[in-house]
Design an enzyme around this catalytic site. Structure first.
Site, PDB file in Angstrom:
ATOM      1  CE  LYS A 148      44.079  15.645  -0.269  1.00 34.26           C
ATOM      2  NZ  LYS A 148      45.086  16.242   0.302  1.00 34.26           N
TER       3      LYS A 148
ATOM      4  CB  SER B 161      -1.033   0.135   1.114  1.00 35.80           C
ATOM      5  OG  SER B 161      -0.352  -0.135   2.516  1.00 35.80           O
TER       6      SER B 161
ATOM      7  CG  ASP C 136       2.078  -6.596  13.703  1.00 40.60           C
ATOM      8  OD1 ASP C 136       0.965  -6.992  13.461  1.00 40.60           O
ATOM      9  OD2 ASP C 136       2.053  -6.001  12.339  1.00 40.60           O
TER      10      ASP C 136
ATOM     11  CD  GLU D 145      27.225 -17.859  24.673  1.00 43.32           C
ATOM     12  OE1 GLU D 145      25.285 -18.486  24.666  1.00 43.32           O
ATOM     13  OE2 GLU D 145      27.382 -16.557  24.423  1.00 43.32           O
TER      14      GLU D 145
ATOM     15  CD  GLU E  30      41.454  17.768   4.271  1.00 43.36           C
ATOM     16  OE1 GLU E  30      39.932  18.418   4.280  1.00 43.36           O
ATOM     17  OE2 GLU E  30      42.363  17.843   3.711  1.00 43.36           O
TER      18      GLU E  30
END
Length: 528
Positions: A478, A80, A193, A400, A512
């Site tokens: 960069k 829908s 749901d 575990e 950078e």
């Protein structure tokens, strides 16, 4: 000060003294400024290095243009609100299912809130049996949700096709659903749901039958001390406490009980000719095992259904306890995962060598491991993870890891008899410290994939380029300090501080990171 310079004769001397004081004061201020900058750098360095990494941090409402990034192949389904399109990433060649939602159908404030809430929840959830969201973006007309392609169809269609399931197959399916729900409830998320239409089969392979929980549009965060009141859900699967308007996360367990009942019998426990009749029966809470289909069903299976369909939420079994139920353990105890030994050897070697404190490298690897891998590429690793996940909750805790690590070493052919427990525990602690990227004390599914996957596979040129583009938001070629700050949620920190943090990656000291520096950082980390 005025008294000190009252005499003209003293003016020169006092002026000299004053200048000395001013100079001294200036030095103090300069030292204080340097000290302040140093402290700021240390703060951001600590903040950066202590950042908690989760796959969801890479899902941002980006400026991706659908037709530039993806090629639509075919429509997989319509609803829908829009349609789901099988699409191929033009850069990596990977195929995805992209849910395209028309903004014309999301005009109401509540609809938009529901969509954005679903995205936020999927960003934080990281579990084998929960749909994985790779990307979210929008344009003027549509929202786009990018996820895996699940080719097996809905569990609903499989039920229609089979009529009903053998107990062993039903147990394998409900165990996976409960694993996902246990993980969700542990993270304070309730689905609200759950139904066979919202559970997909990963592939058409009827032997493995891996399921994925989808559609989180009605899901929400919850608090254990507070009840929820919204009356939402689907008639057949809704819990009576939801109808009464006061409920908690165990409304999901009721839905699981209904699903298990249907898997074993082929019909719902609360039936009716219309929605009103169905809801009246749900509200009454009465169902029966007095059906021909249940004559050959074990008492242990019925016992689990009873505990899931307890009318009062307070006495209804929890998701974690349901996972530990005798029937599920009995039915799934002999599951053979047929682990590929070469894949096992490679994954153990990769886990052992993963040692990184470089947060940017960790983030890049997590993105590549969680967002740039396919189901086929991670199939064997998923088996290994499931073998180690003893309680089935979709996370690996320390215990575990210790047990599973010993088992995997034995499978690999290593003699563990000479290894004392202290040595194994030490190695496991080292592994946990290295690969617990979100620092929650557990190894999540994506964390495991990230550190155990084949490095040559992960560090292909195409994947490196796509990962680099994630960080390089403005496409300048960069990665800037500002771009990193946004990704790590540290946008109030100065670029000077970032340069200090990134000095071990920034080879040319320009503040950078270019693609070569980015690639070299990952190659160095992976010893590739």
């Amino acid at each position: 000060m005025g008294q000190e310079v009252s005499s003209v004769n003293n003016t020169k001397n006092e002026h000299h003294k004053t200048n000395k004081k001013s100079l001294k004061g200036g030095n103090e201020r300069h030292e204080m400024k340097e000290s302040s900058v140093g402290i700021s750098k240390k703060i951001v360095e600590n903040s950066f290095n202590n950042s908690k990494l989760r796959p969801g941090m890479f899902i941002q409402n980006s400026n991706v243009v659908f037709n530039e990034q993806y090629k639509g192949i075919k429509i997989l389904g319509k609803g829908s609100f829009g349609e789901v399109i099988l699409s191929r990433d033009k850069h990596t060649g990977h195929e995805y299912a992209i849910k395209v939602i028309s903004k014309k159908h999301v005009k109401r404030k509540t609809d938009k809130e529901s969509l954005l809430r679903e995205v936020e929840l999927l960003k934080m959830l990281d579990h084998i049996n929960i749909m994985k969201l790779y990307e979210f973006f929008e344009d003027n007309n549509y929202y786009y949700l990018v996820s895996d392609v699940y080719t097996g169809g809905e569990l609903f269609d499989e039920i229609i096709s089979r009529k009903r399931f053998y107990e062993i197959d039903a147990a394998r399916i409900i165990k996976q659903i409960l694993s996902g729900i246990t993980y969700m409830h542990k993270n304070n998320v309730v689905h609200r749901d759950l139904k066979p239409e919202n559970i997909l089969l990963e592939t058409k392979n009827k032997e493995d039958m891996i399921i994925k929980i989808i559609d989180f549009g009605l899901s929400t965060h919850f608090e254990y001390s507070k009840k929820m009141k919204d009356k939402i859900g689907t008639a057949y699967y809704i819990a009576p406490d939801v109808l009464h308007g006061t409920y908690d996360e165990k409304c999901d367990i009721w839905s699981c009980g209904v699903i298990l009942y249907i898997l074993l019998s082929g019909c719902p426990p609360f039936n009716g000719s219309n929605e009103y009749d169905i809801l009246k029966k749900v509200e009454a809470g009465k169902y029966t095992f007095d059906l021909p289909q249940f004559k050959k069903i074990s008492d242990k299976a019925k016992d689990l259904i009873k505990k899931m369909l307890m009318y009062t939420s307070a006495v209804r079994i929890s998701a974690r306890d349901a996972l530990e139920h005798e029937w599920i353990k009995m039915m799934t105890s002999k599951d053979n995962l047929n682990i590929d030994i070469p894949s096992l050897e490679l994954s153990i070697a990769n886990i052992r060598q993963f040692q990184s404190t470089q947060k940017l490298a960790q983030a890049a690897l997590l993105y590549m491991g969680s967002k740039l891998t396919t189901i086929d590429e991670t199939k064997e690793l998923t088996k290994i993870f499931k073998k180690m996940d003893k309680n089935g909750d979709g996370q690996l805790d320390r215990n575990e890891l210790i047990i599973g690590y010993k088992e995997l070493l034995k499978l690999k052919g290593e003699d563990t008899s000479d290894l004392d427990n202290a040595a194994i525990e030490y190695e496991v602690d080292q592994i946990l410290n290295s690969i617990d990227l979100d620092q929650n004390g557990y190894i999540e599914y994506s964390e495991f994939l990230t550190v155990s996957i084949d490095r040559k596979l992960l560090l292909s040129t195409e994947r490196l380029e796509k990962a680099f583009k994630l960080f390089d938001k403005d496409g300048s070629g960069k990665i800037s300090a500002n771009e990193l700050a946004q990704l790590f949620g540290l946008s109030d920190v100065s670029s000077e501080c970032w340069k200090t943090v990134l000095k071990e990656v920034d080879q040319n000291n320009d503040g950078e990171i270019d693609f070569k520096e980015f690639r070299d950082m990952l190659v160095k980390l992976c010893n590739y």
